[in-house]
Design an enzyme around this catalytic site. Sequence first.
Site, mmCIF file in Angstrom:
data_model
loop_
_atom_site.group_PDB
_atom_site.id
_atom_site.type_symbol
_atom_site.label_atom_id
_atom_site.label_comp_id
_atom_site.label_asym_id
_atom_site.label_seq_id
_atom_site.Cartn_x
_atom_site.Cartn_y
_atom_site.Cartn_z
ATOM 1 N N HIS A 1 0.807 -1.215 0.000
ATOM 2 C CA HIS A 1 0.000 0.000 0.000
ATOM 3 C C HIS A 1 0.846 1.275 0.000
ATOM 4 O O HIS A 1 1.931 1.302 0.562
ATOM 5 C CB HIS A 1 -0.911 0.029 1.226
ATOM 6 C CG HIS A 1 -1.858 -1.119 1.282
ATOM 7 N ND1 HIS A 1 -2.265 -1.686 2.462
ATOM 8 C CD2 HIS A 1 -2.486 -1.812 0.305
ATOM 9 C CE1 HIS A 1 -3.109 -2.683 2.208
ATOM 10 N NE2 HIS A 1 -3.249 -2.779 0.900
ATOM 11 N N LYS B 1 5.974 5.405 7.794
ATOM 12 C CA LYS B 1 5.430 4.429 8.746
ATOM 13 C C LYS B 1 6.518 3.898 9.663
ATOM 14 O O LYS B 1 7.660 3.719 9.245
ATOM 15 C CB LYS B 1 4.807 3.244 7.992
ATOM 16 C CG LYS B 1 3.627 3.634 7.129
ATOM 17 C CD LYS B 1 3.079 2.456 6.345
ATOM 18 C CE LYS B 1 1.899 2.898 5.484
ATOM 19 N NZ LYS B 1 1.359 1.787 4.688
ATOM 20 N N TYR C 1 1.293 0.207 13.690
ATOM 21 C CA TYR C 1 2.180 1.137 12.997
ATOM 22 C C TYR C 1 1.709 2.564 13.147
ATOM 23 O O TYR C 1 0.530 2.871 13.121
ATOM 24 C CB TYR C 1 2.401 0.763 11.535
ATOM 25 C CG TYR C 1 1.217 0.322 10.726
ATOM 26 C CD1 TYR C 1 0.665 1.165 9.775
ATOM 27 C CD2 TYR C 1 0.670 -0.938 10.895
ATOM 28 C CE1 TYR C 1 -0.410 0.753 9.008
ATOM 29 C CE2 TYR C 1 -0.405 -1.357 10.130
ATOM 30 C CZ TYR C 1 -0.936 -0.496 9.188
ATOM 31 O OH TYR C 1 -2.013 -0.896 8.439
ATOM 32 N N ASP D 1 -6.787 -5.521 -2.726
ATOM 33 C CA ASP D 1 -5.400 -5.781 -3.129
ATOM 34 C C ASP D 1 -5.306 -6.649 -4.382
ATOM 35 O O ASP D 1 -4.269 -6.676 -5.042
ATOM 36 C CB ASP D 1 -4.611 -6.401 -1.981
ATOM 37 C CG ASP D 1 -4.302 -5.399 -0.882
ATOM 38 O OD1 ASP D 1 -4.463 -4.184 -1.123
ATOM 39 O OD2 ASP D 1 -3.909 -5.825 0.216
#
Length: 177
Positions: free
Chosen positions: A62, A71, A131, A168
């Site tokens: 992503h 991140k 995250y 996805d």
Amino acid sequence: MKFTPLSIPDVILIHSEIFEDDRGFFFESFNQKAFNKFLGREVLFLQDNHSKSKKNVIRGLHYQIKNPQAKLIKVLKGSIFDVAVDIRKGSKDFGKFVSTELNEENKNQLWIPEGFAHGFLVLSEIAEVQYKVSEFWSPEYECSLFWNDPELKINWPLASEPIISIKDQQSKLLRDL
């Protein structure tokens, strides 16, 4: 905290000093001052995300085309094969990736700056991943690369057929960026 640049040096593996005794363990999982000093810039995290997935789930790869997110990834439970793909236009590492195993035992974290696609494969029966991100999620700008794009040549350590979300399954190839 120890900061180790990976083969794409902007992606950093972070090791914490862990203090263990018969009661359990303690470690400093994040220190804003040390983190910013190492990076040489100030990073402000705006959102924390937490996911739980079962074995052979692949989430990603992503990225956001506007409001790109940096991140900081860590695993609270289980184990993952974590991947960051450089999609920064003009980067000498464009199209290259780095990967590492993050798990509840090693307690390592992975810093992935803006301009990377990110994804992971769950290696354990269950994994919980947390995250921090530097920008808010913008669903209208979210995109993904195919996890198995032949140009990327990522050798995912799959135990069986991966479990991929419908979203996805509609990803892009690197050549189409």
